[in-house]
Write a protein that holds these residues in place. Structure first.
Motif, PDB file in Angstrom:
ATOM      1  N   VAL A  23      52.210 -11.997  21.020  1.00  0.00           N
ATOM      2  CA  VAL A  23      50.957 -12.397  20.381  1.00  0.00           C
ATOM      3  C   VAL A  23      50.426 -13.613  21.138  1.00  0.00           C
ATOM      4  O   VAL A  23      51.031 -14.684  21.103  1.00  0.00           O
ATOM      5  N   LYS A  31      47.194 -17.097  15.509  1.00  0.00           N
ATOM      6  CA  LYS A  31      48.377 -16.301  15.875  1.00  0.00           C
ATOM      7  C   LYS A  31      49.494 -16.459  14.840  1.00  0.00           C
ATOM      8  O   LYS A  31      50.079 -15.479  14.374  1.00  0.00           O
ATOM      9  N   SER A  32      49.792 -17.706  14.501  1.00  0.00           N
ATOM     10  CA  SER A  32      50.892 -17.943  13.553  1.00  0.00           C
ATOM     11  C   SER A  32      50.524 -17.442  12.162  1.00  0.00           C
ATOM     12  O   SER A  32      51.372 -16.896  11.444  1.00  0.00           O
ATOM     13  N   ILE A  35      51.149 -13.683  12.138  1.00  0.00           N
ATOM     14  CA  ILE A  35      52.575 -13.333  12.113  1.00  0.00           C
ATOM     15  C   ILE A  35      53.166 -13.608  10.734  1.00  0.00           C
ATOM     16  O   ILE A  35      53.886 -12.778  10.177  1.00  0.00           O
ATOM     17  N   ASN A  36      52.835 -14.742  10.144  1.00  0.00           N
ATOM     18  CA  ASN A  36      53.321 -15.023   8.786  1.00  0.00           C
ATOM     19  C   ASN A  36      52.878 -13.929   7.823  1.00  0.00           C
ATOM     20  O   ASN A  36      53.636 -13.509   6.947  1.00  0.00           O
ATOM     21  N   ALA A  44      56.263 -19.608  10.612  1.00  0.00           N
ATOM     22  CA  ALA A  44      55.668 -20.459  11.659  1.00  0.00           C
ATOM     23  C   ALA A  44      54.646 -21.372  11.003  1.00  0.00           C
ATOM     24  O   ALA A  44      53.941 -20.961  10.083  1.00  0.00           O
ATOM     25  N   THR A  53      51.556 -24.643  17.459  1.00  0.00           N
ATOM     26  CA  THR A  53      52.817 -24.031  17.881  1.00  0.00           C
ATOM     27  C   THR A  53      53.186 -24.554  19.260  1.00  0.00           C
ATOM     28  O   THR A  53      52.348 -24.581  20.159  1.00  0.00           O
ATOM     29  N   ARG A  56      58.054 -20.721  21.769  1.00  0.00           N
ATOM     30  CA  ARG A  56      58.065 -19.297  21.428  1.00  0.00           C
ATOM     31  C   ARG A  56      58.958 -19.096  20.221  1.00  0.00           C
ATOM     32  O   ARG A  56      59.997 -19.708  20.110  1.00  0.00           O
ATOM     33  N   GLN A  57      58.536 -18.222  19.347  1.00  0.00           N
ATOM     34  CA  GLN A  57      59.314 -18.001  18.133  1.00  0.00           C
ATOM     35  C   GLN A  57      59.128 -16.549  17.728  1.00  0.00           C
ATOM     36  O   GLN A  57      58.014 -16.045  17.746  1.00  0.00           O
ATOM     37  N   ASP A  72      55.516 -15.225  18.602  1.00  0.00           N
ATOM     38  CA  ASP A  72      54.462 -16.220  18.400  1.00  0.00           C
ATOM     39  C   ASP A  72      54.533 -17.155  19.605  1.00  0.00           C
ATOM     40  O   ASP A  72      55.617 -17.589  20.002  1.00  0.00           O
ATOM     41  N   THR A  73      53.391 -17.429  20.192  1.00  0.00           N
ATOM     42  CA  THR A  73      53.391 -18.236  21.414  1.00  0.00           C
ATOM     43  C   THR A  73      52.479 -19.447  21.238  1.00  0.00           C
ATOM     44  O   THR A  73      51.541 -19.411  20.441  1.00  0.00           O
ATOM     45  N   SER A 197      63.329 -14.481  11.471  1.00  0.00           N
ATOM     46  CA  SER A 197      62.956 -15.348  12.594  1.00  0.00           C
ATOM     47  C   SER A 197      64.188 -15.559  13.472  1.00  0.00           C
ATOM     48  O   SER A 197      65.314 -15.430  13.004  1.00  0.00           O
TER      49      SER A 197
END
Ligand SMILES: Nc1nc2c(ncn2[C@@H]2O[C@H](COP(=O)(O)OP(=O)(O)OP(=O)(O)O)[C@@H](O)[C@H]2O)c(=O)[nH]1
Ligand SMILES: [Mg+2]
Length: 313
Positions: A23, A31-32, A35-36, A44, A53, A56-57, A72-73, A197
């Motif tokens: 992403v 982005k975060s 994803i959440n 995130a 952020t 990377r996660q 997630d970037t 995660s």
């Protein structure tokens, strides 16, 4: 010895799918938040400020049918110091080995030079990986800018599919998700089904403290802060967490503490409330503030604070 592969993959259908979605997008596009929403849980941190952020996660989505790893970037931007360079590199390495690149764009604004630069970066790094464009924040569009903004964003880069979404409100996310699932190759489960995660709770707790600092401070402060967990223990459903907030200068330390300790108290109580929800138990949170001069420009200090690229280890 137990073969974890067998444990994770017990009784899964033969056509079980798995894969990786990178992403990517400029800072602050959502982005975060997306994803959440897909994972259904806050893994995130999110803030209205760009460059929230930093690492990377993975957000790990698991069902009977498949497991999808969303990376997630950090937002891609023109870096101004070593930490920024680290963040951009961390985002760019996410392109490698992904099955789908999900390029998130903020359609509520007109594209700028930064968006064109981003589109070029994606085009350069994508190889033959499919690119899905998600135009986010459609809840902020109006009749005047809708058509023009959508057209300008979709023209930025050749792509395989496009979706109009609101990560915040959930609009369009199911359709986007269904498309992504369809693109995933068959493959095994990589993580246990209850893991959401790849970051541990210590890291997430530090991030929650950083999120509250980002939300309560401005100018350089949100960017000059790093948080390290010094202790994390649980006893009779009470989690005792102690953390140190590092800043770059003495003046910043004063601001984080605030008049009569007011700011640090606010940060602490907001972070504690979130952590109690996440951990489903009482949290005792102790915060300290220390100066680590210009840590963002010092690679050794950055590494000490956990900003280390995995392949450099
Ligand atoms: N109105 C609206 N706001 C959104 C939407 N999605 C995200 N936001 C907001 O946009 C801001 C940035 O969201 P983040 O999820 O932190 O963005 P990000 O892309 O992860 O940002 P970085 O980590 O800095 O790269 C937050 O204030 C979110 O609440 C959306 O669909 N609509
Ligand atoms: Mg983010």
């Amino acid at each position: 010895m137990i073969n974890l592969d067998d444990v994770f993959n017990d009784n899964l259908p033969e056509d079980h799918r798995s894969g990786v979605v990178a992403v990517v997008g400029r800072p602050n596009v959502g982005k975060s938040t997306l994803i959440n929403r897909i994972i259904g849980q806050k893994i995130a941190i999110v803030s209205p400020k760009p460059q929230t952020t930093r690492k990377r996660q993975l957000g790990i989505y698991t069902s009977e049918q498949g497991q999808i790893l969303f990376i997630d970037t950090p937002g891609l931007h023109a870096p101004q110091h070593r930490l920024g360079e680290y963040m951009v590199k961390a985002a760019e390495t996410a392109f490698r080995d992904s099955d789908v690149i999900l390029l998130l764009l903020d359609v509520s604004e007109k594209p700028e030079a930064g968006d064109r630069h981003l589109a070029e970066t994606v085009a350069r790094l994508r190889g033959d990986t499919p690119v899905v464009v998600a135009l986010n924040k459609i809840d902020l569009l109006n009749d005047h800018n809708r058509a023009a903004n959508i057209a300008a964003h979709t023209a930025l880069i050749p792509h395989d599919a496009e979706f109009l979404i609101s990560a915040q409100e959930g609009t369009g996310v199911d359709d986007l998700f269904a498309y992504i699932v369809d693109k995933m190759p068959t493959g095994p489960r990589y993580y246990p089904s209850d893991q959401t995660s790849d970051m541990n709770m210590r890291f997430i707790a530090a991030e929650v403290v950083r999120e509250k600092i980002m939300l309560n401070t401005d100018k350089e402060i949100p960017y000059s802060v790093a948080v390290e967990i010094d202790g994390f223990s649980e006893k009779e459903n009470v989690n005792a967490i102690s953390a140190t907030i590092y800043v770059e200068r003495d003046t910043q330390k004063g601001i984080i503490i605030g008049k009569g300790g007011e700011m640090i108290k606010r940060i602490g109580s907001q972070a504690r409330a979130d952590l109690e929800d996440m951990l489903d138990g009482k949290v005792f949170l102790e915060l300290h503030v220390k100066v680590l001069k210009n840590w963002r420009s010092d690679e050794q200090l950055m590494k000490r604070l956990g900003y280390r690229l995995k392949d450099e280890d």
